[in-house]
Design a protein around this motif. Structure first.
Motif, PDB file in Angstrom:
ATOM      1  N   THR A 186       0.816  -1.211   0.000  1.00 49.64           N
ATOM      2  CA  THR A 186       0.000   0.000   0.000  1.00 49.64           C
ATOM      3  C   THR A 186       0.851   1.263   0.000  1.00 49.64           C
ATOM      4  OG1 THR A 186      -1.770  -1.145   1.192  1.00 49.64           O
ATOM      5  CG2 THR A 186      -1.790   1.266   1.254  1.00 49.64           C
ATOM      6  N   ILE A 187       1.914   1.277   0.789  1.00 51.34           N
ATOM      7  CA  ILE A 187       2.698   2.497   0.977  1.00 51.34           C
ATOM      8  C   ILE A 187       3.880   2.595   0.019  1.00 51.34           C
ATOM      9  CG2 ILE A 187       4.104   3.766   2.658  1.00 51.34           C
ATOM     10  CD1 ILE A 187       2.232   2.584   4.831  1.00 51.34           C
ATOM     11  N   PHE A 188       4.574   1.486  -0.232  1.00 50.72           N
ATOM     12  CA  PHE A 188       5.733   1.499  -1.134  1.00 50.72           C
ATOM     13  C   PHE A 188       5.334   1.316  -2.594  1.00 50.72           C
ATOM     14  CE2 PHE A 188       8.917  -0.225   2.265  1.00 50.72           C
ATOM     15  CZ  PHE A 188       8.843   0.992   2.922  1.00 50.72           C
ATOM     16  N   GLY A 189       4.202   0.643  -2.825  1.00 50.20           N
ATOM     17  CA  GLY A 189       3.780   0.346  -4.191  1.00 50.20           C
ATOM     18  C   GLY A 189       4.030  -1.107  -4.544  1.00 50.20           C
ATOM     19  N   GLU A 190       3.161  -1.667  -5.375  1.00 51.98           N
ATOM     20  CA  GLU A 190       3.211  -3.096  -5.708  1.00 51.98           C
ATOM     21  C   GLU A 190       4.479  -3.505  -6.444  1.00 51.98           C
ATOM     22  OE1 GLU A 190      -0.317  -3.553  -8.007  1.00 51.98           O
ATOM     23  OE2 GLU A 190      -1.580  -3.967  -6.275  1.00 51.98           O
ATOM     24  N   GLU A 191       5.058  -2.584  -7.224  1.00 53.77           N
ATOM     25  CA  GLU A 191       6.171  -2.949  -8.095  1.00 53.77           C
ATOM     26  C   GLU A 191       7.543  -2.814  -7.429  1.00 53.77           C
ATOM     27  OE1 GLU A 191       5.633  -4.418 -10.981  1.00 53.77           O
ATOM     28  OE2 GLU A 191       3.517  -4.234 -10.403  1.00 53.77           O
ATOM     29  N   ARG A 192       7.593  -2.278  -6.224  1.00 54.53           N
ATOM     30  CA  ARG A 192       8.888  -2.157  -5.535  1.00 54.53           C
ATOM     31  C   ARG A 192       9.483  -3.554  -5.354  1.00 54.53           C
ATOM     32  NH1 ARG A 192      11.360   1.490  -1.512  1.00 54.53           N
ATOM     33  NH2 ARG A 192       9.733   3.026  -1.965  1.00 54.53           N
ATOM     34  N   GLN A 193      10.729  -3.724  -5.725  1.00 52.79           N
ATOM     35  CA  GLN A 193      11.389  -5.023  -5.626  1.00 52.79           C
ATOM     36  C   GLN A 193      11.826  -5.294  -4.185  1.00 52.79           C
ATOM     37  OE1 GLN A 193      11.778  -7.301  -8.436  1.00 52.79           O
ATOM     38  NE2 GLN A 193      10.169  -5.829  -8.944  1.00 52.79           N
ATOM     39  N   ALA A 194      11.732  -6.553  -3.796  1.00 48.98           N
ATOM     40  CA  ALA A 194      12.102  -6.933  -2.432  1.00 48.98           C
ATOM     41  C   ALA A 194      12.495  -8.409  -2.408  1.00 48.98           C
ATOM     42  CB  ALA A 194      10.948  -6.670  -1.468  1.00 48.98           C
ATOM     43  N   LEU A 208      13.221 -15.529  -1.525  1.00 48.10           N
ATOM     44  CA  LEU A 208      12.111 -15.286  -2.438  1.00 48.10           C
ATOM     45  C   LEU A 208      12.272 -13.872  -2.985  1.00 48.10           C
ATOM     46  CD1 LEU A 208       9.733 -16.829   0.111  1.00 48.10           C
ATOM     47  CD2 LEU A 208       9.910 -17.742  -2.192  1.00 48.10           C
ATOM     48  N   ARG A 209      12.561 -13.769  -4.270  1.00 50.91           N
ATOM     49  CA  ARG A 209      12.855 -12.485  -4.892  1.00 50.91           C
ATOM     50  C   ARG A 209      11.745 -12.103  -5.860  1.00 50.91           C
ATOM     51  NH1 ARG A 209      17.684 -15.638  -5.004  1.00 50.91           N
ATOM     52  NH2 ARG A 209      19.326 -14.783  -3.658  1.00 50.91           N
ATOM     53  N   GLY A 210      11.303 -10.847  -5.789  1.00 51.26           N
ATOM     54  CA  GLY A 210      10.254 -10.396  -6.695  1.00 51.26           C
ATOM     55  C   GLY A 210       9.702  -9.057  -6.267  1.00 51.26           C
ATOM     56  N   SER A 211       8.578  -8.676  -6.859  1.00 50.83           N
ATOM     57  CA  SER A 211       7.927  -7.423  -6.472  1.00 50.83           C
ATOM     58  C   SER A 211       7.187  -7.640  -5.158  1.00 50.83           C
ATOM     59  CB  SER A 211       6.931  -6.994  -7.548  1.00 50.83           C
ATOM     60  OG  SER A 211       5.842  -7.903  -7.617  1.00 50.83           O
ATOM     61  N   LEU A 212       6.863  -6.553  -4.486  1.00 51.95           N
ATOM     62  CA  LEU A 212       6.124  -6.673  -3.234  1.00 51.95           C
ATOM     63  C   LEU A 212       4.784  -7.368  -3.445  1.00 51.95           C
ATOM     64  CD1 LEU A 212       6.862  -3.233  -1.510  1.00 51.95           C
ATOM     65  CD2 LEU A 212       7.539  -5.502  -0.683  1.00 51.95           C
ATOM     66  N   MET A 249      -0.279   2.011  -7.356  1.00 52.06           N
ATOM     67  CA  MET A 249      -1.552   1.351  -7.080  1.00 52.06           C
ATOM     68  C   MET A 249      -2.699   2.354  -7.116  1.00 52.06           C
ATOM     69  SD  MET A 249      -2.466  -0.777  -3.612  1.00 52.06           S
ATOM     70  CE  MET A 249      -0.843  -1.496  -3.618  1.00 52.06           C
ATOM     71  N   SER A 250      -3.870   1.927  -7.596  1.00 49.42           N
ATOM     72  CA  SER A 250      -5.024   2.814  -7.647  1.00 49.42           C
ATOM     73  C   SER A 250      -5.494   3.135  -6.235  1.00 49.42           C
ATOM     74  CB  SER A 250      -6.170   2.163  -8.422  1.00 49.42           C
ATOM     75  OG  SER A 250      -6.745   1.112  -7.671  1.00 49.42           O
TER      76      SER A 250
END
Length: 294
Positions: A186-194, A208-212, A249-250
């Motif tokens: 919600t705060i960082f955005g769905e596409e932030r990598q982590a 586990l590597r990918g987007s949030l 995110m919308s």
């Protein structure tokens, strides 16, 4: 200014040794750490039962004294007195480096005030172990540790971290992982990598590597076990205006995510309005389709 010569021969007080312990694999205990625990007069342990298993494994017979967040006020003066009387003390946490997410820092500060030598030993650390294998930029990094357990306070902390350009290092327990990832989405955005780093140094170690969003989906669909280190990519657009750095995110999805994480609808609307710099009434109207959406 104060100068500490850690191993000066004319010291009249004892030495406080900060001894790291394995974060899972006993083979990561260093020779120096074992030798230090054997030679000190007492070991100040976060959990004496947990540390006793380590001592038994390495045939260490040194006595322990409990030193944790609930007895800090009592123990610090007691340990400082013993050091001033010439005893050498080793301080250990349940796992990893002392003073990181445990009360060891209070003892260090008290010792420095009394000119007692504080000697750190290098060793295992979950945050750095996760960082170097994450694949995300290892420097600069920002170590945060555990986020607040309370929903509102955690979101406030994440809002302060959202524009950090440094790679973030965050610790989390398994039963709180899903809610934390929801708040990050919600705060960082769905596409932030982590990267979720699980069971480090143990048999079931996993990265586990990918987007949030992908990591949240994994956490939703799988049974969550083990302690986690979350490595989050720094904000690559932090220098832009705050409105440009908002999550992609919308508005409606942000509110829905917060509600799914346990937030009341009105509180979720208020949170998103604050994050986006909008009037609460406008966000309410958009979410409930009382006017044309954004």
């Amino acid at each position: 200014m104060q100068s500490q010569k850690s191993f000066a021969k004319d010291q009249t007080s004892g030495i406080l040794y900060l001894v790291p312990t394995p974060i899972g694999n006993l083979g990561d205990m260093t020779f120096r750490s074992v030798e230090t625990l054997k030679k000190v007069d007492v070991i100040a342990s976060e959990d004496t039962r947990n540390t006793q298993k380590l001592l038994n494994h390495f045939d260490i017979e040194t006595k322990q004294i409990s030193f944790h967040e609930y007895n800090t006020r009592q123990r610090v003066p007691e340990l400082v007195k013993r050091l001033l009387d010439g005893e050498n003390i080793a301080q250990v946490s349940d796992a990893g480096m002392p003073s990181i997410s445990d009360p060891g820092h209070d003892l260090v500060v008290a010792c420095i005030k009394q000119h007692i030598s504080v000697v750190p030993l290098p060793g295992a650390n979950a945050g750095l172990t996760a960082l170097i294998a994450s694949g995300l930029s290892p420097q600069p990094f920002y170590f945060f540790g555990f986020l607040n357990r309370k929903q509102t306070e955690q979101k406030q902390q994440l809002e302060k971290l959202v524009n950090k350009e440094e790679t973030l290092i965050i610790y989390e327990a398994p039963h709180r992982l899903k809610k934390t990832l929801t708040n990050m989405n919600t705060i960082f955005g769905e596409e932030r990598q982590a990267v979720l780093c699980r069971e480090l140094t143990k048999k079931f170690e996993e990265f586990l590597r990918g987007s949030l969003q992908e990591l949240l989906t994994w956490a939703t669909e799988n049974e969550i076990r083990g302690e986690f280190v979350i490595i989050v990519e720094g904000n690559q657009h932090a220098s832009q205006a705050s409105t440009e750095a908002l999550p992609a995110m919308s508005l409606e999805d942000q509110i829905t995510n917060l509600i799914s994480a346990g937030e009341k609808p009105n509180d979720a609307i208020k949170q998103v309005a604050k994050l986006r710099g909008l009037r609460k009434q406008d966000v309410y109207a958009t979410y409930h389709h009382l006017r044309d959406s954004e």
